[in-house]
Design an enzyme around this catalytic site. Structure first.
Site, PDB file in Angstrom:
ATOM      1  N   GLY A 703      20.727 -56.141 -63.084  1.00  0.00           N
ATOM      2  CA  GLY A 703      20.778 -56.984 -64.571  1.00  0.00           C
ATOM      3  C   GLY A 703      20.140 -58.557 -64.536  1.00  0.00           C
ATOM      4  N   GLU A 706      22.601 -62.986 -66.556  1.00  0.00           N
ATOM      5  CA  GLU A 706      22.943 -63.708 -66.332  1.00  0.00           C
ATOM      6  C   GLU A 706      22.143 -64.707 -65.294  1.00  0.00           C
ATOM      7  OE1 GLU A 706      26.865 -64.162 -67.886  1.00  0.00           O
ATOM      8  OE2 GLU A 706      26.333 -62.117 -67.976  1.00  0.00           O
TER       9      GLU A 706
END
Length: 748
Positions: A703, A706
């Protein structure tokens, strides 16, 4: 036999957002955009005291206003569950009692909702709300983290200690010890929190809600209102930003449902910007670092203690303290996580929770250690580099952080840095160069996807996941198009509906990997069914070919080993009498504990500080990201750039300011809560480091949501020190702090 494999057409390419046209033309509908017949409108009345109870609430004058339909308070609300456990959603803190709006007369925080006015028009509801009078029994309160540090309680979250950190620190040749402070920050997404509840008259409600998890909200509402899960259909196809604020159901969804049940008609409730400051927030946190090192720069001891804030009624915290063990070798380490209970709403996740704050303290301390050792900050990190996760004593599935340092430093021109503070100038500006490392978890969650593929070459892919803006629609479209062998324009993605296949809330940077692999798993089932049908065709060229050896490509089912063995999907479906193939599959990730899974980054920042005025500008940022295979460098790069902007805001501007005398936020608006605007942002360069990870998942992806913010605030702070010679350890770094510490003008 020739080995062949259909080339990937879309995965890895910078495809523009498939939902972009809907968003820029305004056809994309958000929670407050959905309409229904006979709609009523709500407005929330908030508490003006910080702690106490309601002695009397007078609503008679509000009820006399023409167009007012009802005023709901704790005295006349619809029936809800009494058991606090019934109010826990899937991401609620394990310890504590969730906030229950309009449940009783207790006041837990300033700005708490205490009444809901319902009227024919929003303006009428807002005016009538101003006529409600409340008598309180006020009690003493505390909203300042620093005044309650002695009452901090330990949270059993960080990793176990190694060796004797205190003894090793005391014996270290070079020591650095300091506290770093991050203030309260609020998410401030563009879209206000809103809920539109549609009354169908059959006892079932359609709830259009701003949320990062529609099924989480639906299950929560069913539990809180003591109803069946299928009584609530929650819909949220588009979300106008959230950054973690929508992970948990917010109080407006409860109030909107209360209004609908009370009136037996549809209700829309949109919070004001000011009211959104009564929701969750990044907790104010003190990061206490103690680093002991040898003169060669290798670490002997790391102690990291984090003290954050939560409400009086829930224990919210995240791991701030344990990141150093995944970045830097140290034989002795101690991690402590504490929380302080304050008279505020419960704090919550905000982009890279725990890491954005904890790594700010860690990387600021590492920079100060580099200064004390007279070692280049990049070189210090390389000397301390850890190839194993020391918390778990396991290797990483991949860790290309060394490549991040090298590529970012080269692109930035780090070799030209003069190490002495105040030694680099551009006219009247002091120039500072700083850097920091970043780290985040590469998380993956179980998820289900349904695929309906039709004989005319189209596919619909659906699941309940939300797209909060990172490009979930797009990356799912790319993977689906490739795995089904279709043009991307022939793929439709349906998201954000609780009646669709099961999905987790969107957060933690796990949605891209989770959703793409759920698509792959379901596409496998589609391919298997097509192969079974193809084998029933006379003289089929795919006889005896196992499922793992075929692929869908350009509308054909083809052998991966021999491209001559091919049958068109249309022929297969026509022969089998199949108008459509529908498959649903839940994909899960096996965890064996043998590896640590992380994304990494190296952030390099240039600041220019006006020597007379102390005004700070971030003029350049280079961020190198190691996150495995990047499915879409265009949307991925956009994610990192947006996160960097958030990190700049964290470093220089963002702070929720309390008047602790009254316990109230005094800058609850976008005029006085400062966030970066176009004029604050200059050159940002994002580099995706080539990182092959064959262990983490089929696509080798991680991912990106963040990791982009982690380390940015520290890099800015380190650059400000390099420019001015002033170390500001309490964020945000504002010109008054620089000037007060002698950062400008030049010393006589």
């Amino acid at each position: 036999m020739t080995q062949t494999s259909p080339a990937s057409s879309y995965t890895g390419r910078p495809i523009s957002r498939v939902d972009g046209r809907a968003k820029v033309t305004g056809s994309a509908k958000y929670a407050g955009d959905f309409n229904a017949d006979n709609m009523a409108y709500g407005f929330v009345v908030e508490s003006t005291v910080t702690r106490g109870r309601i002695k009397q609430i007078v609503v008679s004058e509000a009820l006399r206003v023409p167009g007012v339909l009802a005023v709901i308070t704790h005295e006349n609300r619809p029936q809800v569950a009494d058991n606090p456990e019934a109010w826990k959603d899937e991401v609620a803190p394990e310890e504590g009692r969730p906030f229950r709006p309009l449940y009783d007369d207790q006041i837990w925080f300033n700005g708490q909702p205490i009444a809901l006015v319902l009227a024919e028009e929003w303006e009428i509801a807002r005016y009538a709300a101003s006529l409600i009078r409340v008598n309180y029994e006020a009690r003493s309160f505390a909203t300042d983290l620093r005044v309650k540090l002695d009452a901090a309680t330990t949270v059993d979250r960080p990793a176990k200690p190694r060796g004797d950190a205190a003894k090793a620190f005391a014996a270290a040749e070079v020591r650095h010890q300091a506290d770093y402070y991050i203030p309260t920050e609020h998410h401030n997404p563009i879209e206000l929190f809103a809920t539109t509840v549609v009354w169908d008259g059959d006892g079932k409600l359609t709830v259009h809600d701003k949320t990062q998890g529609v099924q989480n909200v639906g299950n929560f509402l069913a539990s809180a209102f003591k109803k069946n899960k299928d009584d609530f259909r929650v819909v949220s196809p588009f979300v106008g930003g959230a950054f973690g604020s929508g992970l948990r159901p917010q109080y407006q969804v409860v109030l909107a449902v209360m209004g609908t049940l009370k009136l037996e008609r549809s209700v829309r409730l949109v919070l004001t910007r000011q009211q959104m400051y009564g929701l969750g927030y990044r907790p104010p946190t003190i990061e206490r670092l103690a680093l002991g090192a040898k003169k060669d720069g290798t670490l002997d001891a790391v102690t990291h203690e984090a003290i954050g804030a939560t409400s009086e009624f829930e224990d919210f915290s995240r791991n701030d303290a344990g990141w150093s063990a995944q970045l830097y070798k140290s034989p002795n380490a101690r991690y402590v996580q504490r929380i302080v209970h304050l008279d505020r709403p419960t704090s919550c996740d905000m982009r890279a929770p725990g890491a954005a704050t904890g790594v700010y303290g860690l990387e600021s301390a590492m920079d100060e250690l580099a200064v004390a050792l007279k070692i280049d900050p990049v070189e210090l990190r390389l000397r301390c580099y850890s190839d194993r996760d020391q918390n778990e004593d396991v290797p990483f599935t991949s860790k290309a952080l060394r490549d991040c340092y090298r590529q970012a430093a080269e692109a930035f021109g780090w070799s030209k840095r003069s190490p002495e503070p105040r030694s680099m100038r551009d006219g009247n500006n002091l120039v500072g160069w700083g850097m920091a490392s970043g780290i985040w978890e590469a998380l993956q969650m179980p998820m289900a996807v349904r695929i309906v593929m039709t004989a005319n070459g189209y596919a619909e892919v659906s699941c309940a996941a939300s797209d909060i803006g990172p490009g979930t629609y797009t990356v799912m479209s790319q993977v689906a198009a490739d795995s089904l062998g279709l043009p991307i324009e022939n793929v439709t993605i349906k998201l954000g509906d609780s009646t669709l296949p099961k999905a987790p809330v969107e957060g933690g940077s796990w949605m891209a990997a989770s959703s793409c692999h759920a698509v792959l798993a379901t596409a496998d089932e589609v391919r298997k069914e097509l192969l079974e049908a193809a084998k029933k065709m006379p003289d089929t060229p795919l006889a005896g070919v196992p499922p793992e050896d075929v692929a869908l490509f350009e509308g054909k089912l083809v052998s991966r080993k021999d491209a001559a063995r091919v049958v068109s999907v249309a022929d297969i479906m026509q022969h089998g009498g199949l108008e459509r193939i529908e498959k649903e599959k839940t994909n899960e990730f096996k965890e064996d504990g043998k590896y640590s899974k992380n994304t990494h980054s190296a952030v390099f920042v240039e600041v220019k500080v006006d020597e007379q005025l102390g005004v700070i500008r971030v003029t350049r940022v280079v961020s190198a990201i190691a996150a495995g295979r990047v499915i879409n460098p265009k949307t991925g790069g956009s994610q990192i750039m947006g996160a960097i902007v958030g990190g700049i805001g964290m470093a220089l501007q963002e702070e929720t300011v309390y008047d602790h005398g009254i316990g109230r936020i005094i800058n609850a608006n976008l005029a006085e809560y400062h966030v970066p605007v176009n004029a604050d942002i200059n050159d940002i360069q994002v580099i995706f480091v080539d990182e092959k990870d064959t262990l983490i998942n089929r696509l080798g992806m991680k991912g990106l949501g963040e990791i982009g913010i982690v380390g940015v605030a520290a890099a800015v702070a380190n650059a400000v020190y390099h420019a001015t010679g002033v170390r500001v350890r309490d964020l945000p770094i504002t010109l008054d702090k620089v000037l007060a510490r002698g950062g400008a003008p030049a010393a006589a």
